[in-house]
Design a protein around this motif. Structure first.
Motif, PDB file in Angstrom:
ATOM      1  N   THR A  55      -8.485   3.017  -0.871  1.00  0.00           N
ATOM      2  CA  THR A  55      -8.757   4.121   0.047  1.00  0.00           C
ATOM      3  C   THR A  55      -8.411   3.690   1.458  1.00  0.00           C
ATOM      4  O   THR A  55      -8.827   2.608   1.894  1.00  0.00           O
ATOM      5  N   GLY A  56      -7.647   4.522   2.152  1.00  0.00           N
ATOM      6  CA  GLY A  56      -7.310   4.215   3.540  1.00  0.00           C
ATOM      7  C   GLY A  56      -8.553   4.259   4.406  1.00  0.00           C
ATOM      8  O   GLY A  56      -9.353   5.187   4.294  1.00  0.00           O
ATOM      9  N   GLY A  57      -8.714   3.262   5.229  1.00  0.00           N
ATOM     10  CA  GLY A  57      -9.915   3.181   6.062  1.00  0.00           C
ATOM     11  C   GLY A  57      -9.966   4.237   7.144  1.00  0.00           C
ATOM     12  O   GLY A  57     -11.052   4.596   7.614  1.00  0.00           O
ATOM     13  N   PHE A  58      -8.826   4.768   7.534  1.00  0.00           N
ATOM     14  CA  PHE A  58      -8.803   5.739   8.636  1.00  0.00           C
ATOM     15  C   PHE A  58      -8.990   7.161   8.127  1.00  0.00           C
ATOM     16  O   PHE A  58      -9.892   7.867   8.544  1.00  0.00           O
ATOM     17  N   LEU A  59      -8.146   7.577   7.182  1.00  0.00           N
ATOM     18  CA  LEU A  59      -8.221   8.957   6.686  1.00  0.00           C
ATOM     19  C   LEU A  59      -9.169   9.103   5.505  1.00  0.00           C
ATOM     20  O   LEU A  59      -9.486  10.215   5.094  1.00  0.00           O
ATOM     21  N   ARG A  60      -9.577   7.964   4.908  1.00  0.00           N
ATOM     22  CA  ARG A  60     -10.443   7.959   3.705  1.00  0.00           C
ATOM     23  C   ARG A  60      -9.800   8.726   2.555  1.00  0.00           C
ATOM     24  O   ARG A  60     -10.482   9.395   1.782  1.00  0.00           O
TER      25      ARG A  60
ATOM     26  N   THR B 277       3.136   0.341   3.353  1.00  0.00           N
ATOM     27  CA  THR B 277       2.787  -0.802   4.212  1.00  0.00           C
ATOM     28  C   THR B 277       2.815  -2.042   3.329  1.00  0.00           C
ATOM     29  O   THR B 277       2.130  -2.086   2.301  1.00  0.00           O
TER      30      THR B 277
ATOM     31  N   VAL C 122      -0.454  11.060  12.464  1.00  0.00           N
ATOM     32  CA  VAL C 122      -0.504   9.947  11.507  1.00  0.00           C
ATOM     33  C   VAL C 122       0.811   9.865  10.757  1.00  0.00           C
ATOM     34  O   VAL C 122       1.602  10.803  10.745  1.00  0.00           O
ATOM     35  N   ASP C 123       1.027   8.717  10.116  1.00  0.00           N
ATOM     36  CA  ASP C 123       2.237   8.537   9.329  1.00  0.00           C
ATOM     37  C   ASP C 123       2.025   9.069   7.929  1.00  0.00           C
ATOM     38  O   ASP C 123       0.947   8.946   7.357  1.00  0.00           O
TER      39      ASP C 123
ATOM     40  N   ARG D 244       9.361   7.325   6.072  1.00  0.00           N
ATOM     41  CA  ARG D 244       8.099   7.459   6.807  1.00  0.00           C
ATOM     42  C   ARG D 244       8.241   8.627   7.779  1.00  0.00           C
ATOM     43  O   ARG D 244       9.241   8.750   8.473  1.00  0.00           O
TER      44      ARG D 244
ATOM     45  N   PHE E  18     -12.323  10.205  16.963  1.00  0.00           N
ATOM     46  CA  PHE E  18     -11.289  10.819  16.133  1.00  0.00           C
ATOM     47  C   PHE E  18     -11.784  12.047  15.381  1.00  0.00           C
ATOM     48  O   PHE E  18     -11.045  13.009  15.235  1.00  0.00           O
TER      49      PHE E  18
ATOM     50  N   ILE F 215       0.881  -1.179   0.000  1.00  0.00           N
ATOM     51  CA  ILE F 215       0.000   0.000   0.000  1.00  0.00           C
ATOM     52  C   ILE F 215       0.909   1.216   0.000  1.00  0.00           C
ATOM     53  O   ILE F 215       1.683   1.421   0.940  1.00  0.00           O
TER      54      ILE F 215
ATOM     55  N   ASN G 180      -5.166   5.870  -1.809  1.00  0.00           N
ATOM     56  CA  ASN G 180      -3.789   5.365  -1.895  1.00  0.00           C
ATOM     57  C   ASN G 180      -3.801   4.294  -2.979  1.00  0.00           C
ATOM     58  O   ASN G 180      -4.824   4.075  -3.634  1.00  0.00           O
TER      59      ASN G 180
ATOM     60  N   PHE H   9       2.731  -6.310   2.872  1.00  0.00           N
ATOM     61  CA  PHE H   9       2.414  -7.657   3.351  1.00  0.00           C
ATOM     62  C   PHE H   9       2.997  -8.659   2.349  1.00  0.00           C
ATOM     63  O   PHE H   9       2.856  -8.462   1.142  1.00  0.00           O
TER      64      PHE H   9
HETATM   65  P1  2BA Z   1      -5.345   4.867   6.504  1.00  0.00           P
HETATM   66  O1  2BA Z   1      -6.130   3.776   7.113  1.00  0.00           O
HETATM   67  O2  2BA Z   1      -6.096   6.019   5.939  1.00  0.00           O
HETATM   68  O3  2BA Z   1      -4.306   5.397   7.632  1.00  0.00           O
HETATM   69  C1  2BA Z   1      -3.499   6.538   7.414  1.00  0.00           C
HETATM   70  C2  2BA Z   1      -2.584   6.755   8.606  1.00  0.00           C
HETATM   71  O4  2BA Z   1      -3.391   7.049   9.752  1.00  0.00           O
HETATM   72  C3  2BA Z   1      -1.768   5.503   8.981  1.00  0.00           C
HETATM   73  O5  2BA Z   1      -0.563   5.501   8.227  1.00  0.00           O
HETATM   74  C4  2BA Z   1      -1.570   5.688  10.476  1.00  0.00           C
HETATM   75  O6  2BA Z   1      -0.474   6.557  10.767  1.00  0.00           O
HETATM   76  C5  2BA Z   1      -2.846   6.410  10.914  1.00  0.00           C
HETATM   77  N1  2BA Z   1      -3.856   5.481  11.435  1.00  0.00           N
HETATM   78  C6  2BA Z   1      -4.461   4.467  10.778  1.00  0.00           C
HETATM   79  N2  2BA Z   1      -5.363   3.851  11.566  1.00  0.00           N
HETATM   80  C7  2BA Z   1      -5.322   4.495  12.751  1.00  0.00           C
HETATM   81  C8  2BA Z   1      -6.025   4.357  13.994  1.00  0.00           C
HETATM   82  N3  2BA Z   1      -6.960   3.394  14.145  1.00  0.00           N
HETATM   83  N4  2BA Z   1      -5.740   5.206  15.010  1.00  0.00           N
HETATM   84  C9  2BA Z   1      -4.805   6.181  14.861  1.00  0.00           C
HETATM   85  N5  2BA Z   1      -4.096   6.380  13.716  1.00  0.00           N
HETATM   86  C10 2BA Z   1      -4.355   5.557  12.671  1.00  0.00           C
HETATM   87  P2  2BA Z   1       0.049   4.120   7.735  1.00  0.00           P
HETATM   88  O7  2BA Z   1       0.170   3.169   8.888  1.00  0.00           O
HETATM   89  O8  2BA Z   1       1.278   4.445   6.963  1.00  0.00           O
HETATM   90  O9  2BA Z   1      -1.012   3.476   6.739  1.00  0.00           O
HETATM   91  C11 2BA Z   1      -1.216   3.982   5.439  1.00  0.00           C
HETATM   92  C12 2BA Z   1      -2.338   3.214   4.770  1.00  0.00           C
HETATM   93  O10 2BA Z   1      -1.920   1.836   4.641  1.00  0.00           O
HETATM   94  C13 2BA Z   1      -3.617   3.165   5.598  1.00  0.00           C
HETATM   95  O11 2BA Z   1      -4.409   4.295   5.347  1.00  0.00           O
HETATM   96  C14 2BA Z   1      -4.268   1.861   5.094  1.00  0.00           C
HETATM   97  O12 2BA Z   1      -4.863   2.087   3.826  1.00  0.00           O
HETATM   98  C15 2BA Z   1      -3.044   0.978   4.876  1.00  0.00           C
HETATM   99  N6  2BA Z   1      -2.734   0.137   6.040  1.00  0.00           N
HETATM  100  C16 2BA Z   1      -1.821   0.400   7.010  1.00  0.00           C
HETATM  101  N7  2BA Z   1      -1.757  -0.615   7.900  1.00  0.00           N
HETATM  102  C17 2BA Z   1      -2.648  -1.550   7.479  1.00  0.00           C
HETATM  103  C18 2BA Z   1      -3.049  -2.835   7.971  1.00  0.00           C
HETATM  104  N8  2BA Z   1      -2.514  -3.373   9.102  1.00  0.00           N
HETATM  105  N9  2BA Z   1      -4.005  -3.526   7.299  1.00  0.00           N
HETATM  106  C19 2BA Z   1      -4.543  -3.004   6.161  1.00  0.00           C
HETATM  107  N10 2BA Z   1      -4.208  -1.783   5.642  1.00  0.00           N
HETATM  108  C20 2BA Z   1      -3.270  -1.072   6.288  1.00  0.00           C
END
Ligand code: 2BA
Length: 113
Positions: A33-38, A101, A95-96, A67, A88, A7, A41, A103
């Motif tokens: 689409t990132g699940g947290f920030l929507r 990321t 956030v990062d 990063r 949130f 990702i 990506n 796998f």
């Molecule tokens: P997002 O889910 O939009 O997350 C964007 C950033 O927000 C993450 O950066 C992290 O720093 C933060 N974040 C995510 N979830 C959070 C939470 N529950 N609480 C607080 N902060 C949170 P990254 O770790 O670099 O992740 C970038 C993108 O990679 C994520 O976008 C998601 O699309 C994917 N990703 C990361 N880890 C993943 C995992 N374990 N499984 C599936 N997708 C993952």
């Protein structure tokens, strides 16, 4: 045989894909689409032999850069509902930014027919 899910930030996907293709890897790109920030990506699917996995990771590392962290105000969606849960939305979180990321999964069977 391994399947790599990477990702990556959308702004890096062209460079990463180009470098991987030049190095002889086949890549499938998914707009995700990132699940947290929507935020948009890109998820790259790369199937390759186990001994070629590290090279893929090296290329992604080089093209996606360091990063980093940033403070972000997590927005509400257009219908006013919190994006990522009431705890949130509307608040600042760290956030990062950048990086990727990755796998790496085992592939049970691989065929081209
Ligand atoms: P997002 O889910 O939009 O997350 C964007 C950033 O927000 C993450 O950066 C992290 O720093 C933060 N974040 C995510 N979830 C959070 C939470 N529950 N609480 C607080 N902060 C949170 P990254 O770790 O670099 O992740 C970038 C993108 O990679 C994520 O976008 C998601 O699309 C994917 N990703 C990361 N880890 C993943 C995992 N374990 N499984 C599936 N997708 C993952």
């Amino acid at each position: 045989m391994k399947m790599i899910y990477a990702i990556v930030p959308s702004e890096d996907d062209l460079n990463v894909t180009d470098r991987l293709n030049r190095a002889g890897y086949s890549v499938t790109k998914l707009a995700t689409t990132g699940g947290f920030l929507r935020k948009g990506n890109t998820t790259l699917l790369i199937g390759t032999e186990e001994e070629r996995v590290q090279k893929v990771i090296d290329i992604i590392k080089k093209e996606c850069g360091q990063r980093d962290h940033e403070m972000l105000n997590v927005p509400y969606s257009s219908n006013g509902m919190p994006y990522s849960g009431a705890e949130f939305a509307g608040s600042y979180v760290t956030v990062d930014k950048g990086g990727a990321t990755i796998f790496v999964l085992d592939v049970e069977r691989y065929e081209k027919i």
